[in-house]
Write a protein that holds these residues in place. Structure first.
Motif, PDB file in Angstrom:
ATOM      1  N   ILE A   1       0.989  -1.031  -0.035  1.00 17.06           N
ATOM      2  CA  ILE A   1       0.112   0.033   0.025  1.00 17.06           C
ATOM      3  C   ILE A   1       0.954   1.215   0.023  1.00 17.06           C
ATOM      4  O   ILE A   1       1.570   1.387   0.829  1.00 17.06           O
TER       5      ILE A   1
ATOM      6  N   THR B   1       1.155   7.420  -0.554  1.00 17.50           N
ATOM      7  CA  THR B   1       0.957   8.562  -1.511  1.00 17.50           C
ATOM      8  C   THR B   1       1.084   9.722  -1.029  1.00 17.50           C
ATOM      9  O   THR B   1       1.671  10.967  -1.367  1.00 17.50           O
TER      10      THR B   1
ATOM     11  N   ASP C   1      -3.861   7.303   3.310  1.00 19.42           N
ATOM     12  CA  ASP C   1      -3.378   6.503   2.335  1.00 19.42           C
ATOM     13  C   ASP C   1      -4.062   4.946   2.379  1.00 19.42           C
ATOM     14  O   ASP C   1      -4.395   4.540   1.466  1.00 19.42           O
TER      15      ASP C   1
ATOM     16  N   TRP D   1      -6.733   3.405  -0.131  1.00 22.91           N
ATOM     17  CA  TRP D   1      -6.544   2.458  -0.804  1.00 22.91           C
ATOM     18  C   TRP D   1      -7.623   1.242  -0.708  1.00 22.91           C
ATOM     19  O   TRP D   1      -7.898   0.605  -1.526  1.00 22.91           O
TER      20      TRP D   1
ATOM     21  N   ASP E   1     -10.645   2.153  -2.419  1.00 24.97           N
ATOM     22  CA  ASP E   1     -10.691   1.978  -4.021  1.00 24.97           C
ATOM     23  C   ASP E   1     -10.597   0.716  -4.521  1.00 24.97           C
ATOM     24  O   ASP E   1     -10.700   0.469  -5.814  1.00 24.97           O
ATOM     25  N   HIS E   2      -9.827  -0.229  -3.660  1.00 23.61           N
ATOM     26  CA  HIS E   2      -9.569  -1.767  -4.221  1.00 23.61           C
ATOM     27  C   HIS E   2     -10.452  -2.761  -3.642  1.00 23.61           C
ATOM     28  O   HIS E   2     -10.385  -3.741  -4.187  1.00 23.61           O
TER      29      HIS E   2
END
Length: 433
Positions: free
Chosen positions: A179, A182, A277, A281, A284-285
């Motif tokens: 992960i 970002t 972050d 993640w 989104d995933h």
């Protein structure tokens, strides 16, 4: 490592007994006097006893230095650990004596005895702290690889209306994922992720999610290997039509023995990594719900402290938290060092970051579930969890607290506490009956 070798259960009583017996027999043979004069036999016995005593002392000193002086593990060594170190050292001492001025077969036995005795000692310590379940785990060969999943399939399906398809797997799966940091620029090790059976179908529902943390020293794998979490999660799924929470265990440490304390500090922006972050993640995933009601944070030891920190500081993200053997405040080596490296030298900032201070500052927590547990033999941190539980109740949290009487501060407690905590939340997440 071959699969059969990797899967040897080194905490199993039968496996332990076999290793203990082999090591003991080797040492007994090496202790037996050699043929010769009575005077030489007495001399050999004297040297053997001296070597065993020195070896035992070295083992005890090693434990004292690592555990008591350097405080590497944050808890005192148990009697079992000290006895195992002493016995291992004594056995090595006996073997070393038999390498000098002896026949070839005694030298050969001594060479074999050294790793056998060390293995027996290490396995005894491992059994006491419940850390590595299998031989592969102990050597870093877990057999767990990158996670395979279909990111976008049916994440709009409500859990309330979802029904399990006929081809749904019977168990969940565990894999690893990197992960990225970002926003935080945090560089952690790969996260471990559990997907329940309901997440492994073509059109999964929106599932609850748990962000969990290991203790320190440690890493994300500990939660599943030492904590045995997949067994608990698969049992929950079996009781609820294949539905259990998605569990993500990110690396909040950075390395095995680092401890940035789940803060944003000069040690790294771990708080931002987790709340921004990692959270983004996951959304989104993975097929998870976005509502705070379905988001939980959990952990053991240092990870339990992190769970309390995130659960109290971010009630808009997490509606529940599970803290097993947590501390009252972030801690790195000493309070002075904690303030220096974690709070820029500000005592006021440190005091304000204590979870109980955060609770009092926020004042009231609506629809928040707090679950605490601790080992009854935990002499170092055992008093912290009840104080946190009392404070949680005072600010309106639905709070549970449990003591595991015969357990100390190790992964026996971590496993029991996480399992119990997750079972407490099945109705909170409204899992199907």
């Amino acid at each position: 490592m071959p699969g059969w070798l990797r899967s040897i259960p080194i905490e199993d009583v039968g496996v332990l007994a076999a290793v203990y017996v082999v090591a003991a027999l080797l040492v007994v043979v090496l202790v037996l006097p050699r043929p010769g004069t009575a005077g030489r036999t007495r001399t050999r016995i004297g040297w053997t006893a001296l070597a065993a005593g020195i070896g035992a002392a070295v083992g005890l000193v090693a434990v004292w230095q690592v555990v008591d002086v350097q405080d590497v593990f944050g808890v005192a060594a148990s009697t079992v650990i000290r006895a195992a170190a002493a016995a291992g050292g004594a056995g090595v001492g006996v073997a070393v004596v038999n390498l000098v001025r002896t026949r070839w077969w005694r030298k050969a036995l001594a060479v074999v005895a050294i790793p056998a005795v060390l293995a027996a000692s290490a396995m005894m310590i491992n059994r006491d702290v419940a850390y590595y379940p299998t031989l592969g785990d102990a050597f870093g060969d877990t057999g767990v690889g990158s996670l395979a999943f279909d990111e976008a399939a049916g994440q709009d399906r409500s859990l309330a209306t979802w029904r399990p398809p006929a081809d749904m797997p019977r168990t969940g799966t565990v894999g690893t994922e990197q992960i990225p940091g970002t926003v935080s620029h945090w560089h952690g090790r790969a996260a471990w992720v559990y997907l329940p059976p309901a997440a492994r179908v073509a059109h999964p529902p929106r599932l609850p999610v748990v962000i969990a943390f290991s203790g320190e020293p440690g890493g994300p794998s500990d939660v599943f290997l030492a904590g045995g979490l997949q067994k608990t999660l698969d049992a929950i799924a079996a009781q609820h039509e294949g539905v259990a929470p998605v569990v993500v265990v990110p690396d909040q440490l950075g390395s095995y023995s680092a401890n940035p304390m789940c803060l944003d500090s000069r040690l790294g922006n771990v708080a931002t990594y987790v709340t921004v972050d990692v959270r983004h993640w996951i959304l989104d995933h993975l097929p998870v719900a976005a509502s705070r009601k379905e988001w939980t944070v959990a952990g053991f030891s240092e990870g339990g402290t992190c769970a309390v920190q995130f659960g109290t500081e971010h009630p808009g993200i997490f509606s529940s938290f599970i803290a097993v053997s947590p501390e009252l405040a972030p801690f790195n080596r000493s309070v002075a060092h904690t303030i220096a490296v974690g709070f820029g030298g500000s005592r006021a900032a440190y005091e304000a970051a204590k979870p109980i201070a955060v609770m009092h500052r926020i004042g009231h927590y609506a629809r928040t579930r707090a679950i605490y547990s601790v080992g009854g033999l935990d002499k170092r941190y055992g008093a912290d969890a009840p104080q946190l539980a009392k404070a949680s109740r005072s600010v309106g949290m639905d709070t549970s607290y449990r003591v595991f009487p015969a357990l100390a501060h190790n992964w026996n407690t971590g496993s029991a506490g996480l399992s119990w905590g997750l079972q407490q939340l099945t109705s909170w997440w409204r899992l199907p009956a």
